[in-house]
Design a protein around this motif. Structure first.
Motif, PDB file in Angstrom:
ATOM      1  N   ALA A  67       7.724  15.711   2.610  1.00 14.81           N
ATOM      2  CA  ALA A  67       8.221  15.493   3.971  1.00 14.81           C
ATOM      3  C   ALA A  67       7.069  15.481   4.970  1.00 14.81           C
ATOM      4  CB  ALA A  67       9.230  16.579   4.337  1.00 14.81           C
ATOM      5  N   ILE A  68       6.111  16.359   4.775  1.00 12.41           N
ATOM      6  CA  ILE A  68       4.945  16.402   5.656  1.00 12.41           C
ATOM      7  C   ILE A  68       4.143  15.113   5.528  1.00 12.41           C
ATOM      8  CG2 ILE A  68       2.737  17.551   6.088  1.00 12.41           C
ATOM      9  CD1 ILE A  68       4.109  20.184   5.223  1.00 12.41           C
ATOM     10  N   CYS A  69       3.938  14.657   4.293  1.00 15.00           N
ATOM     11  CA  CYS A  69       3.199  13.410   4.079  1.00 15.00           C
ATOM     12  C   CYS A  69       3.913  12.228   4.719  1.00 15.00           C
ATOM     13  CB  CYS A  69       2.992  13.178   2.589  1.00 15.00           C
ATOM     14  SG  CYS A  69       1.779  14.261   1.818  1.00 15.00           S
ATOM     15  N   ARG A  70       5.226  12.190   4.595  1.00 17.66           N
ATOM     16  CA  ARG A  70       5.996  11.103   5.202  1.00 17.66           C
ATOM     17  C   ARG A  70       5.836  11.126   6.731  1.00 17.66           C
ATOM     18  NH1 ARG A  70      10.411  12.381   3.173  1.00 17.66           N
ATOM     19  NH2 ARG A  70      10.337  11.004   1.348  1.00 17.66           N
ATOM     20  N   TYR A  71       5.881  12.309   7.297  1.00 15.74           N
ATOM     21  CA  TYR A  71       5.695  12.462   8.749  1.00 15.74           C
ATOM     22  C   TYR A  71       4.323  11.969   9.177  1.00 15.74           C
ATOM     23  CZ  TYR A  71       4.619  15.019  13.079  1.00 15.74           C
ATOM     24  OH  TYR A  71       4.212  15.369  14.338  1.00 15.74           O
ATOM     25  N   LEU A  72       3.294  12.383   8.447  1.00 14.93           N
ATOM     26  CA  LEU A  72       1.940  11.945   8.786  1.00 14.93           C
ATOM     27  C   LEU A  72       1.770  10.449   8.543  1.00 14.93           C
ATOM     28  CD1 LEU A  72      -0.124  14.947   7.361  1.00 14.93           C
ATOM     29  CD2 LEU A  72       0.369  14.423   9.768  1.00 14.93           C
ATOM     30  N   GLY A  73       2.495   9.933   7.556  1.00 16.33           N
ATOM     31  CA  GLY A  73       2.476   8.496   7.334  1.00 16.33           C
ATOM     32  C   GLY A  73       3.006   7.738   8.546  1.00 16.33           C
ATOM     33  N   LYS A  74       4.021   8.284   9.174  1.00 15.51           N
ATOM     34  CA  LYS A  74       4.563   7.667  10.386  1.00 15.51           C
ATOM     35  C   LYS A  74       3.556   7.732  11.529  1.00 15.51           C
ATOM     36  CE  LYS A  74       9.385   8.732   9.242  1.00 15.51           C
ATOM     37  NZ  LYS A  74      10.576   9.556   9.597  1.00 15.51           N
ATOM     38  N   LEU A  75       2.910   8.877  11.663  1.00 20.04           N
ATOM     39  CA  LEU A  75       1.941   9.036  12.752  1.00 20.04           C
ATOM     40  C   LEU A  75       0.742   8.109  12.591  1.00 20.04           C
ATOM     41  CD1 LEU A  75       1.743  12.894  13.430  1.00 20.04           C
ATOM     42  CD2 LEU A  75       3.168  11.170  14.546  1.00 20.04           C
ATOM     43  N   THR A  76       0.385   7.826  11.354  1.00 20.05           N
ATOM     44  CA  THR A  76      -0.777   6.986  11.084  1.00 20.05           C
ATOM     45  C   THR A  76      -0.415   5.518  10.871  1.00 20.05           C
ATOM     46  OG1 THR A  76      -0.625   7.625   8.744  1.00 20.05           O
ATOM     47  CG2 THR A  76      -2.157   8.866  10.115  1.00 20.05           C
ATOM     48  N   VAL A  79       3.435   3.082   7.256  1.00 23.77           N
ATOM     49  CA  VAL A  79       4.843   2.991   6.873  1.00 23.77           C
ATOM     50  C   VAL A  79       5.260   1.528   6.808  1.00 23.77           C
ATOM     51  CG1 VAL A  79       5.484   5.265   7.739  1.00 23.77           C
ATOM     52  CG2 VAL A  79       5.475   3.305   9.294  1.00 23.77           C
ATOM     53  N   GLY A  80       6.534   1.303   6.531  1.00 20.99           N
ATOM     54  CA  GLY A  80       7.033  -0.050   6.393  1.00 20.99           C
ATOM     55  C   GLY A  80       7.289  -0.749   7.717  1.00 20.99           C
ATOM     56  N   LYS A  81       7.453  -2.055   7.624  1.00 22.02           N
ATOM     57  CA  LYS A  81       7.769  -2.850   8.806  1.00 22.02           C
ATOM     58  C   LYS A  81       9.256  -2.813   9.133  1.00 22.02           C
ATOM     59  CE  LYS A  81       3.968  -6.098   8.015  1.00 22.02           C
ATOM     60  NZ  LYS A  81       3.580  -7.501   7.711  1.00 22.02           N
ATOM     61  N   ASP A  82      10.052  -2.365   8.147  1.00 16.96           N
ATOM     62  CA  ASP A  82      11.493  -2.252   8.354  1.00 16.96           C
ATOM     63  C   ASP A  82      12.022  -1.163   7.416  1.00 16.96           C
ATOM     64  OD1 ASP A  82      11.781  -3.447   5.759  1.00 16.96           O
ATOM     65  OD2 ASP A  82      11.683  -5.436   6.704  1.00 16.96           O
ATOM     66  N   ASP A  83      13.309  -0.915   7.470  1.00 18.29           N
ATOM     67  CA  ASP A  83      13.904   0.155   6.685  1.00 18.29           C
ATOM     68  C   ASP A  83      13.760  -0.082   5.181  1.00 18.29           C
ATOM     69  OD1 ASP A  83      14.648   1.517   8.958  1.00 18.29           O
ATOM     70  OD2 ASP A  83      16.709   0.744   8.973  1.00 18.29           O
ATOM     71  N   TRP A  84      13.854  -1.341   4.765  1.00 19.59           N
ATOM     72  CA  TRP A  84      13.743  -1.617   3.328  1.00 19.59           C
ATOM     73  C   TRP A  84      12.328  -1.329   2.816  1.00 19.59           C
ATOM     74  CZ3 TRP A  84      17.433  -2.188  -0.175  1.00 19.59           C
ATOM     75  CH2 TRP A  84      17.026  -2.518  -1.476  1.00 19.59           C
ATOM     76  N   GLU A  85      11.346  -1.699   3.598  1.00 20.80           N
ATOM     77  CA  GLU A  85       9.970  -1.379   3.200  1.00 20.80           C
ATOM     78  C   GLU A  85       9.758   0.128   3.155  1.00 20.80           C
ATOM     79  OE1 GLU A  85       7.225  -5.249   4.230  1.00 20.80           O
ATOM     80  OE2 GLU A  85       6.829  -3.370   5.261  1.00 20.80           O
ATOM     81  N   ASP A  86      10.347   0.841   4.100  1.00 16.08           N
ATOM     82  CA  ASP A  86      10.262   2.305   4.060  1.00 16.08           C
ATOM     83  C   ASP A  86      10.900   2.847   2.789  1.00 16.08           C
ATOM     84  OD1 ASP A  86       8.821   2.913   6.360  1.00 16.08           O
ATOM     85  OD2 ASP A  86      10.603   2.882   7.632  1.00 16.08           O
ATOM     86  N   LEU A  87      12.002   2.242   2.370  1.00 12.06           N
ATOM     87  CA  LEU A  87      12.651   2.643   1.130  1.00 12.06           C
ATOM     88  C   LEU A  87      11.726   2.419  -0.062  1.00 12.06           C
ATOM     89  CD1 LEU A  87      15.092   3.514  -0.556  1.00 12.06           C
ATOM     90  CD2 LEU A  87      15.931   1.151  -0.425  1.00 12.06           C
ATOM     91  N   GLU A  88      11.051   1.280  -0.106  1.00 12.88           N
ATOM     92  CA  GLU A  88      10.119   0.994  -1.193  1.00 12.88           C
ATOM     93  C   GLU A  88       8.975   2.005  -1.223  1.00 12.88           C
ATOM     94  OE1 GLU A  88       8.717  -3.015  -1.425  1.00 12.88           O
ATOM     95  OE2 GLU A  88      10.669  -3.879  -0.984  1.00 12.88           O
TER      96      GLU A  88
END
Length: 205
Positions: A67-76, A79-88
């Motif tokens: 969860a922390i990595c995902r959060y930092l991924g968002k800050l940096t 992440v994906g360009k859309d929800d599906w990419e985020d799912l991948e």
């Protein structure tokens, strides 16, 4: 002025290293708070769920490494360009973490008879399966684990692979050139390269 972020973990790589790599990638001002075995019993009752790593930011405390990595991924913006990419990306990260857990089951098994049984399955079935699947995935994504470009899942993978190699007592990237390319792509990022070159590799476990 106090650092913007504070990551607290043991003086090892393991689950804390992907967080450190992501913080370094982002160029954040952060404190690397490393806990000793002697200090841990005192600290343990004070942290969420009695586990590390934790991340502190703006007076708040977060736990759970993925969860922390995902959060930092968002800050940096990794992440994906859309929800599906985020799912991948999430699926890639969860797969890496599943792989890490299976290797860890072998490493942490104390009973020698049971460990031998786990090891037989790990090295004859599990490692070949994940190696093939993840290598194909990296090939299909141009040397990355998802969406054809650098994401936080790649940094998670690179943050965990040395620890996984240590637990398996073998190079899990041997014979999987596309996964090796994932590592090369991450290590080519200047901020990550600087962090890796300055860290001590004596603290894998």
């Amino acid at each position: 002025m106090a650092p913007t972020f504070k990551v607290t973990y043991f003086d090892i790589m393991a689950l804390g290293e992907p967080i450190r790599i992501l913080l370094s990638y982002g160029g954040f001002d952060w404190e690397d708070n490393r806990v000793t075995k002697e200090n841990w019993p005192v600290l343990k009752p004070t942290v969420p769920m009695g586990q590390l790593p934790i991340l502190e930011h703006n007076g708040k405390v977060a736990h759970q490494s993925i969860a922390i990595c995902r959060y930092l991924g968002k800050l940096t913006k990794l992440v994906g360009k859309d929800d599906w990419e985020d799912l991948e990306i999430d699926a890639a990260a969860d797969t890496v973490n599943d792989y890490r857990a299976k290797v860890g089951r072998y490493h942490y098994e104390a009973d020698p008879v049971q460990k031998e049984k786990i090891g037989e399955q790990l090295f004859s079935e599990i490692v070949p399966f994940y190696s093939k699947k993840l290598d194909e995935q990296a090939k299909n994504n141009n040397g990355f684990l998802a969406v054809g470009r650098l994401t936080w899942a790649d940094l998670l993978f690179v943050g965990l692979i040395d620890y996984m190699n240590f637990m398996a007592k073998k190079d899990l990237l041997a014979g999987v050139p596309n996964l090796q390319k994932v590592k090369e792509n991450v290590l080519a990022v200047p901020n990550v390269k600087t962090y890796i070159s300055n860290r001590s590799d004596n603290h894998i476990f």
